[in-house]
Design an enzyme around this catalytic site. Sequence first.
Site, PDB file in Angstrom:
ATOM      1  N   LYS A  67       5.558 -23.472  -2.298  1.00 38.17           N
ATOM      2  CA  LYS A  67       5.954 -22.086  -2.176  1.00 38.17           C
ATOM      3  C   LYS A  67       5.479 -21.571  -0.849  1.00 38.17           C
ATOM      4  O   LYS A  67       6.197 -20.565  -0.168  1.00 38.17           O
ATOM      5  CB  LYS A  67       5.201 -21.355  -3.306  1.00 38.17           C
ATOM      6  CG  LYS A  67       5.555 -19.741  -3.587  1.00 38.17           C
ATOM      7  CD  LYS A  67       4.536 -19.300  -4.540  1.00 38.17           C
ATOM      8  CE  LYS A  67       4.708 -17.765  -4.832  1.00 38.17           C
ATOM      9  NZ  LYS A  67       3.600 -17.183  -5.670  1.00 38.17           N
ATOM     10  N   GLN A  68       4.234 -21.914  -0.141  1.00 40.46           N
ATOM     11  CA  GLN A  68       3.925 -21.124   0.951  1.00 40.46           C
ATOM     12  C   GLN A  68       2.695 -22.078   1.571  1.00 40.46           C
ATOM     13  O   GLN A  68       2.412 -23.203   1.020  1.00 40.46           O
ATOM     14  CB  GLN A  68       3.263 -19.771   0.443  1.00 40.46           C
ATOM     15  CG  GLN A  68       1.818 -20.098  -0.388  1.00 40.46           C
ATOM     16  CD  GLN A  68       1.435 -18.672  -1.114  1.00 40.46           C
ATOM     17  OE1 GLN A  68       1.965 -18.493  -2.186  1.00 40.46           O
ATOM     18  NE2 GLN A  68       0.288 -18.288  -0.267  1.00 40.46           N
ATOM     19  N   TRP A  87      -6.693 -12.350  -2.862  1.00 41.61           N
ATOM     20  CA  TRP A  87      -7.319 -12.980  -2.066  1.00 41.61           C
ATOM     21  C   TRP A  87      -6.489 -12.482  -0.637  1.00 41.61           C
ATOM     22  O   TRP A  87      -7.028 -12.453   0.538  1.00 41.61           O
ATOM     23  CB  TRP A  87      -7.304 -14.578  -1.744  1.00 41.61           C
ATOM     24  CG  TRP A  87      -6.019 -15.382  -1.599  1.00 41.61           C
ATOM     25  CD1 TRP A  87      -4.743 -14.738  -2.551  1.00 41.61           C
ATOM     26  CD2 TRP A  87      -5.561 -16.244  -0.894  1.00 41.61           C
ATOM     27  NE1 TRP A  87      -3.722 -15.531  -1.978  1.00 41.61           N
ATOM     28  CE2 TRP A  87      -4.095 -16.414  -0.908  1.00 41.61           C
ATOM     29  CE3 TRP A  87      -6.181 -17.048  -0.058  1.00 41.61           C
ATOM     30  CZ2 TRP A  87      -3.299 -17.547  -0.462  1.00 41.61           C
ATOM     31  CZ3 TRP A  87      -5.450 -18.075   0.687  1.00 41.61           C
ATOM     32  CH2 TRP A  87      -4.102 -18.395   0.474  1.00 41.61           C
ATOM     33  N   ASP A  88      -5.336 -11.864  -0.687  1.00 41.33           N
ATOM     34  CA  ASP A  88      -4.714 -11.252   0.221  1.00 41.33           C
ATOM     35  C   ASP A  88      -5.783 -10.421   1.365  1.00 41.33           C
ATOM     36  O   ASP A  88      -5.503 -10.460   2.389  1.00 41.33           O
ATOM     37  CB  ASP A  88      -3.636 -10.362   0.023  1.00 41.33           C
ATOM     38  CG  ASP A  88      -2.702 -10.927  -1.111  1.00 41.33           C
ATOM     39  OD1 ASP A  88      -3.039 -11.836  -1.688  1.00 41.33           O
ATOM     40  OD2 ASP A  88      -1.526 -10.582  -1.064  1.00 41.33           O
ATOM     41  N   GLU A 144       1.287 -22.098  -5.198  1.00 42.29           N
ATOM     42  CA  GLU A 144       1.213 -22.052  -6.931  1.00 42.29           C
ATOM     43  C   GLU A 144       2.364 -22.678  -7.437  1.00 42.29           C
ATOM     44  O   GLU A 144       2.393 -22.869  -8.725  1.00 42.29           O
ATOM     45  CB  GLU A 144       1.323 -20.487  -7.234  1.00 42.29           C
ATOM     46  CG  GLU A 144       0.251 -19.717  -6.785  1.00 42.29           C
ATOM     47  CD  GLU A 144       0.214 -18.367  -6.914  1.00 42.29           C
ATOM     48  OE1 GLU A 144       1.475 -17.939  -6.965  1.00 42.29           O
ATOM     49  OE2 GLU A 144      -0.691 -17.748  -7.121  1.00 42.29           O
TER      50      GLU A 144
END
Lengths: 743, 743
Positions: free
Chosen positions: B596-597, B343-344, B485
Amino acid sequence: MDWNIRKKGYDPEEITWSGNRFLIGNGYMGIRGTLEEYRKEQLTAVNLAGIYDKVGDGWREPLNAPNGLYTYLKVDGTMYRLPEKEPQKHECELDYRHGIFRRETLFRTPRGNVAVRSEKFADAVNVHRIGLRYTVTADFHADVEIVTGIDGDVWDIHGPHYDAVEFQEKDGILSAEAITHEKGERVWVSERCAWNFPAEVKLKQEENEILRRIIFVTDCNTDYTVEKWVSVYTSADIGGCEKGIDKENPICKDEAFYRDEAFYKAATGCLMQDYEEAKKKHTDCWEKRWDHCEVYIEGDDAAMEALNYSLYHLHCIAPRHKEGLSIAARGLSGQTYKGAVFWDTEMFMLDFFLNTEPEVAKSLMKYRIDTLPGARKKAKQYGYEGAFYAWESQEGGFDACSDYNVTDVFTGRPMRTFFRDKQYHISSAVVYGIMRYTEMTGDYSLLREGGAETVLECAKFYYSLLYKRVGGDRYEILDCIGPDEYHERINNNGYTNRMAKYTFESAVKTVSLFMEGTIGAGKTNEADLSSLETKYKDAAEKIYIPQPDENGIIEQFEGYSQLEDVTVKEVEERLLHEKEYWGGAYGVASHTKVIKQADVVTWLNLFPEDFPEDTLKKNWDYYEPRTEHGSSLSACMYAILACRLGMPEKAYPFFLKSASADLAGGGKEWAGLVYIGGTHPAAAGGAYMTAVKGFAGMYIENGAIKINPHLPDTWKKMRFQIHYSGKEYRIEITKDEAVILPM
Amino acid sequence: MDWNIRKKGYDPEEITWSGNRFLIGNGYMGIRGTLEEYRKEQLTAVNLAGIYDKVGDGWREPLNAPNGLYTYLKVDGTMYRLPEKEPQKHECELDYRHGIFRRETLFRTPRGNVAVRSEKFADAVNVHRIGLRYTVTADFHADVEIVTGIDGDVWDIHGPHYDAVEFQEKDGILSAEAITHEKGERVWVSERCAWNFPAEVKLKQEENEILRRIIFVTDCNTDYTVEKWVSVYTSADIGGCEKGIDKENPICKDEAFYRDEAFYKAATGCLMQDYEEAKKKHTDCWEKRWDHCEVYIEGDDAAMEALNYSLYHLHCIAPRHKEGLSIAARGLSGQTYKGAVFWDTEMFMLDFFLNTEPEVAKSLMKYRIDTLPGARKKAKQYGYEGAFYAWESQEGGFDACSDYNVTDVFTGRPMRTFFRDKQYHISSAVVYGIMRYTEMTGDYSLLREGGAETVLECAKFYYSLLYKRVGGDRYEILDCIGPDEYHERINNNGYTNRMAKYTFESAVKTVSLFMEGTIGAGKTNEADLSSLETKYKDAAEKIYIPQPDENGIIEQFEGYSQLEDVTVKEVEERLLHEKEYWGGAYGVASHTKVIKQADVVTWLNLFPEDFPEDTLKKNWDYYEPRTEHGSSLSACMYAILACRLGMPEKAYPFFLKSASADLAGGGKEWAGLVYIGGTHPAAAGGAYMTAVKGFAGMYIENGAIKINPHLPDTWKKMRFQIHYSGKEYRIEITKDEAVILPM
């Protein structure tokens, strides 16, 4: 047939197992089959039913009472006790027809031999009482001391549970009052001894014990007998007490209650009984039980003994003294599994009581009705409606199950498990118990006394679990765990969905009973009842029930058929650590078809009419080799279905495994340093079900008892009694005929 | 500003990092910033876009071509090459304005000094071509050998991918034909050298290489230059070939295709070019790119250099040579992350191309349209409808993501991960890309050429995911993974649900476009379109979108607020092994609030209008300290939102972190023995977005470009161009004003 089990010789390795094997009990308490001189190191326990304590972060667990049976022997100033002193001869015996444990031990001393004989029983008539007779015989003039009293240093797994134990002596009666940590519950133990020979008596009180030294010199080969009564009472007997709250309750007064005259009389009055007379009443009581429950098998003594020994254990833990108590998964054999009530009671033990003593069955179900508030609270906690019963139920329905039930052996970290929050089938077990009671007894009182409400609350719970795909029609139960706990967070587990359907159907029946007035009017009006009926009929119809695939196999849950198909042995060989958990997210079994215990087969046992016999057989054949049987709940399910499928020879080893779970030992007793052993009442109940529903093939159809026997080859005759619809029947089966006789 | 990055001195420890930092590329291939004499041990790679191979159970990964640049030096019979020989002086330089890598190395030999200078570039005009100029200068009469040719022993992570590499020499042209294992794809590398000094030439062919020895004696301080062209072609250039299937395709003939005259001409014709002339065209091409994409920042050279260096990397990997190629998560820097498209591309890189080179943006989205069949297949595999795009997309939309993506460091066992099957938000990224392209360009051709169908297929996919509680009304997405994730198998992830809603809304828009004829009639008739409109309107309305709680915090997923609230540092301190996975079922972060993000913050960036600014701020403040920023996709999301909230000083370090991801190094390069490093194009794209959407505050409203700048204090001026609706605009921002000029 031999109603005694014996163990000759002494093996310290067997202390733990013997504690379970020789257990005695009366529903109020279980007394592990340990010796009088044993202490906590030998896992001695007077395990109490339905009273719990929690210390710090430890698991909440039931109490063990201070040990009022504690007794040891000194000869010529030296202690003679096991396991420290090696005996010359030693034998234990359990008369399991009457719940009497006996031991005989011969010690050699420098001056001659001394024998100790004892017997003890947990009084079946007065459940607060334990009788002990302790006899010493020497073949020389020995200087003997019988030291006997109360040992307050009890064995605990997650203790110590008593903040304080206070001792006293008064009029020859020794007492201990123990106060628990969490709630300030109290346990009182008193004891009194009687003997008819001259002796000097000295009191010996130390920090954790109060003892009486009975000092005398023996004549040669003469019996010196001390008869001892022990009584046990707790604050739970009179409703329990919250720490410091209920000052009006005499039990909760700050001063020790045993100093209260009224209570003291009650607690010590029962110690004045004549030993032989009371023992006679006790054995009579047991005889009466066997009149109703004994299973006679001609041609297979081993099976008959193992089975009746299993029934003995069920009797030992049956709560007859108080309505609304249930049975823990490890009975009254200790604190393992937190003394908590699991689905084991309804699904594996209830049948025995329904058939032989329906009032006990009713009491077990009353426990669930009484704990409905706890189940409601739990449902709410997880955002559901209705009643979500505790996976590990303690008093008041408190769920003792932790979110972290397993330790990762590789990291030492607790592993998040989902037994508590996702093993939804527990509530359906409660419904099953209530409906089974009603069907088998024809007695609607349980439904009237809260059972109906419980059924409806459970249906409400399952309804609130239901999801459907947008644009879809079937109702689903997602993200759950079925009986096979190795596979977590699965969708549409066949067993769970089928039990939810059963719950909806039961709710519909219950609503009908309300409507026709059989069980009162219910809390709701006619319109509400009618809308409930519509709702649950719809749910019962639309809930997704997995169907056999092209090979006749029913998928245990969605995606099961895609998992790796390996043997149980192969999975076992993948273990990197003998104690690692097979389940969880990454366990050796988790992504394979290997299951812990009967799952689809449990469903097929409960609802064999769902599929043709051919399908039942295919699923038995498919799932059996993929089952680890890692739970004592597994074997009997395969056994019963095997009988129905005309394969009693395949059922037999499973039956024997269930019936011998406590007799043969060899089960898993330790997990790391934690004792997880104990008795296996669900296996005992499962053995009973296999005998009666399996081999005898007893079932109810159109209000009548029917028999479709599948006796093992060696069984020439089988005889037992059952209660049905308020009457008792004797059932006698031979190779040629089956007779059902009203009694 | 300095358009060159330099590294003086030689440190063998930096070989790996330098390979990324000095990378050159042209979208067809990426050439790691390694030296000519390096081999696979130094992670040398000519990494190819969009062609893959799989060997055994290894991960499927993109091919590295045989290395046609391979060149080393011998002086007086001794090899002078790094890293074996320590240099006297060494310097590398990347002219990232023009994509030219240079090195200069001075060796001391027993008889004097020898210098090697080289430059190379991946031709921006003819993407099959690489130019190398290699110059040797000695300060004495040295016996020199320049050994140059093709090294067929390529670096692979999960190789070897070539079953065979065949070499040939013909008319002074060296060639290698490599045939892959899985599909029999072919890679042809040819090279030709030119030099204008007298030399003896000898061919040297060994098992894995074909080399040309150019042997001569130097004059003192005279440059001896070899100009070399390398060409790379693959069977993917002409549609790929399945192993042995397509015998009609000349490429798939059994005999090596480079023996075919037509192909041979194409593959070698480009080697005849004049070096300087071709280099001029190459640099002109780069200059033209910067005309459109350069971001000028006055007052902060470091930021300007880091940002434009990031844009350089995006250019190196932009697939301009072929429609329907996309960009891998690690660009063309090697085989890490399987050379797969994540998806980046849509969420982090697309904006740059939309603003500066919309035709590249279109090509990227064509890749998704072309791989729709793969996405449909994947949806079907999991029982869904529509298009479920690959989490790690390779050619044809094949999902290279494994079910077991992480190794348990304690047991060495693969851990079941759910990136592939439950990271549903991937399809919405595709929709986002298509819709963004259409909105920014005003060009409906993408929708007409399959984009519309793709949007509808993605909506269909999300619709088939939707569940609702029976008796409930809201639509839910259960059991998924969001951008963070570390928390698996969660329900109603805010980001995922919001993106699903966006997808439904996009489908409704698409249906309208069909209805009004803007993008053709679609495949369905009016009634079908109308029912689709109703369906997706309903879904967009009813899908559950988490709302702020009483403190204004949006729960990332259901139950997040109940998790343990600890600091990132504390979670890190709980690690028992530095390489253990933080997520999964039992990871140190899994049952805490540490993420995580950016997850909720990513949502808020995409749809800031969903909530008042106050709520955006509260969530930034809440989630930022709980974010590990363990992914290079995280920092820019916090940076952009910080700008919108008027906190450019908080945005700045995140911006710099993103912009310097490849410049500064220090990222995670190894997981155990596996290389996971490479370039970070998503961080590069994120840095661009932060500059343009964040600091410049550029946005589109009612069809017009708007500016709401939040420049960092030191930034006196900022200037860049963007394309919008088919026109290009220059945007210039100072402390006092912002000007938007059509160009």
